[in-house]
Design a protein around this motif. Structure first.
Motif, PDB file in Angstrom:
ATOM      1  N   VAL A  74      36.157  69.187  40.996  1.00  0.00           N
ATOM      2  CA  VAL A  74      36.656  67.935  41.554  1.00  0.00           C
ATOM      3  C   VAL A  74      37.863  67.462  40.752  1.00  0.00           C
ATOM      4  CG1 VAL A  74      36.087  65.535  42.093  1.00  0.00           C
ATOM      5  CG2 VAL A  74      34.348  67.323  42.347  1.00  0.00           C
ATOM      6  N   ARG A  75      37.723  67.416  39.439  1.00  0.00           N
ATOM      7  CA  ARG A  75      38.786  67.012  38.508  1.00  0.00           C
ATOM      8  C   ARG A  75      38.599  67.797  37.225  1.00  0.00           C
ATOM      9  NH1 ARG A  75      41.656  62.111  38.602  1.00  0.00           N
ATOM     10  NH2 ARG A  75      41.413  61.013  40.554  1.00  0.00           N
ATOM     11  N   ALA A  76      39.684  67.897  36.457  1.00  0.00           N
ATOM     12  CA  ALA A  76      39.579  68.605  35.186  1.00  0.00           C
ATOM     13  C   ALA A  76      40.655  68.138  34.219  1.00  0.00           C
ATOM     14  CB  ALA A  76      39.713  70.113  35.416  1.00  0.00           C
ATOM     15  N   VAL A  77      40.358  68.307  32.947  1.00  0.00           N
ATOM     16  CA  VAL A  77      41.345  68.102  31.881  1.00  0.00           C
ATOM     17  C   VAL A  77      41.178  69.240  30.878  1.00  0.00           C
ATOM     18  CG1 VAL A  77      41.633  65.584  32.041  1.00  0.00           C
ATOM     19  CG2 VAL A  77      39.780  66.513  30.672  1.00  0.00           C
ATOM     20  N   ARG A  78      42.288  69.680  30.330  1.00  0.00           N
ATOM     21  CA  ARG A  78      42.247  70.680  29.263  1.00  0.00           C
ATOM     22  C   ARG A  78      43.025  70.118  28.082  1.00  0.00           C
ATOM     23  NH1 ARG A  78      44.507  75.273  31.307  1.00  0.00           N
ATOM     24  NH2 ARG A  78      42.462  75.845  32.120  1.00  0.00           N
ATOM     25  N   TYR A  79      42.415  70.235  26.911  1.00  0.00           N
ATOM     26  CA  TYR A  79      43.019  69.778  25.665  1.00  0.00           C
ATOM     27  C   TYR A  79      43.423  71.020  24.877  1.00  0.00           C
ATOM     28  CZ  TYR A  79      40.700  65.419  26.906  1.00  0.00           C
ATOM     29  OH  TYR A  79      40.281  64.287  27.565  1.00  0.00           O
ATOM     30  N   ASN A  80      44.727  71.260  24.772  1.00  0.00           N
ATOM     31  CA  ASN A  80      45.230  72.403  24.023  1.00  0.00           C
ATOM     32  C   ASN A  80      45.526  71.969  22.589  1.00  0.00           C
ATOM     33  OD1 ASN A  80      45.414  74.426  26.200  1.00  0.00           O
ATOM     34  ND2 ASN A  80      46.863  72.963  27.065  1.00  0.00           N
ATOM     35  N   SER A 140      40.949  78.138  35.309  1.00  0.00           N
ATOM     36  CA  SER A 140      42.355  78.108  35.737  1.00  0.00           C
ATOM     37  C   SER A 140      42.656  76.909  36.630  1.00  0.00           C
ATOM     38  CB  SER A 140      42.716  79.392  36.490  1.00  0.00           C
ATOM     39  OG  SER A 140      42.005  79.466  37.721  1.00  0.00           O
ATOM     40  N   HIS A 141      41.627  76.320  37.224  1.00  0.00           N
ATOM     41  CA  HIS A 141      41.754  75.150  38.100  1.00  0.00           C
ATOM     42  C   HIS A 141      42.705  75.415  39.269  1.00  0.00           C
ATOM     43  CE1 HIS A 141      39.397  73.315  35.026  1.00  0.00           C
ATOM     44  NE2 HIS A 141      40.364  73.389  34.148  1.00  0.00           N
TER      45      HIS A 141
END
Length: 165
Positions: A74-80, A140-141
């Motif tokens: 539904v939603r995503a966040v990635r913290y690099n 990969s979203h």
């Protein structure tokens, strides 16, 4: 525990810098938990503490947080993770008030350095709040659209957040 890391010529950081940044990540995670009701605030705090520990040892490359519903993202966040942020300006936590969908869940997957072996993870298990294992999840979203992001930093250590919806 006392940990000090030095990055390239762009800056250096201490464990306190890592703690400051990871606490911003944890604030985001608590907002996600509260707005979706797919995770308790206690669980969000436990995940944050584990991420803080793993980051302090230099084991993390990124952390991916995805709201799942009916097997779909539904939603995503990635913290690099960025160990040489230079002079980027740190944002305030936020922008992650996601929709409450009854029956949705939150998936958290981290990628790590080669230094975090199964044996090392096992040796840390008594210090970790959550059970972590290997994952084959696609992060990969590709079904979502990129929708901005934020950066969190303290001295030379930071996280660049990418958002998808």
């Amino acid at each position: 525990m006392s940990v000090t890391r030095t990055a390239s010529a762009t800056g250096s950081y201490t464990i306190s810098d890592i703690n400051i940044v990871v606490r911003q990540f944890t604030t985001d995670l608590k907002m996600i938990a509260a707005s979706t009701r797919a995770m308790t605030e206690k669980a969000a705090s436990e995940y944050g503490a584990d991420i803080e520990l793993l980051a302090a040892y230099g084991y993390l490359k990124s952390i991916d947080v995805t709201q799942m519903f009916g097997g779909s993202e539904v939603r995503a966040v990635r913290y690099n993770i960025d160990e040489s942020t230079g002079a980027i300006k740190s944002s305030r936590p936020g922008g992650v008030l996601w929709s409450e969908l009854a029956g949705s869940s939150i998936r958290i997957v981290f990628t790590h350095t080669t230094d975090l072996t199964d044996a090392v993870l096992q040796s840390l298990s008594s210090k970790l709040n959550r059970n972590w294992g290997n994952s084959t999840a696609d992060t990969s979203h590709s079904s979502l659209t990129s929708s901005g992001g934020r950066s969190y930093a303290s001295n030379g250590w930071g996280m660049h957040r990418e958002d998808w919806s």
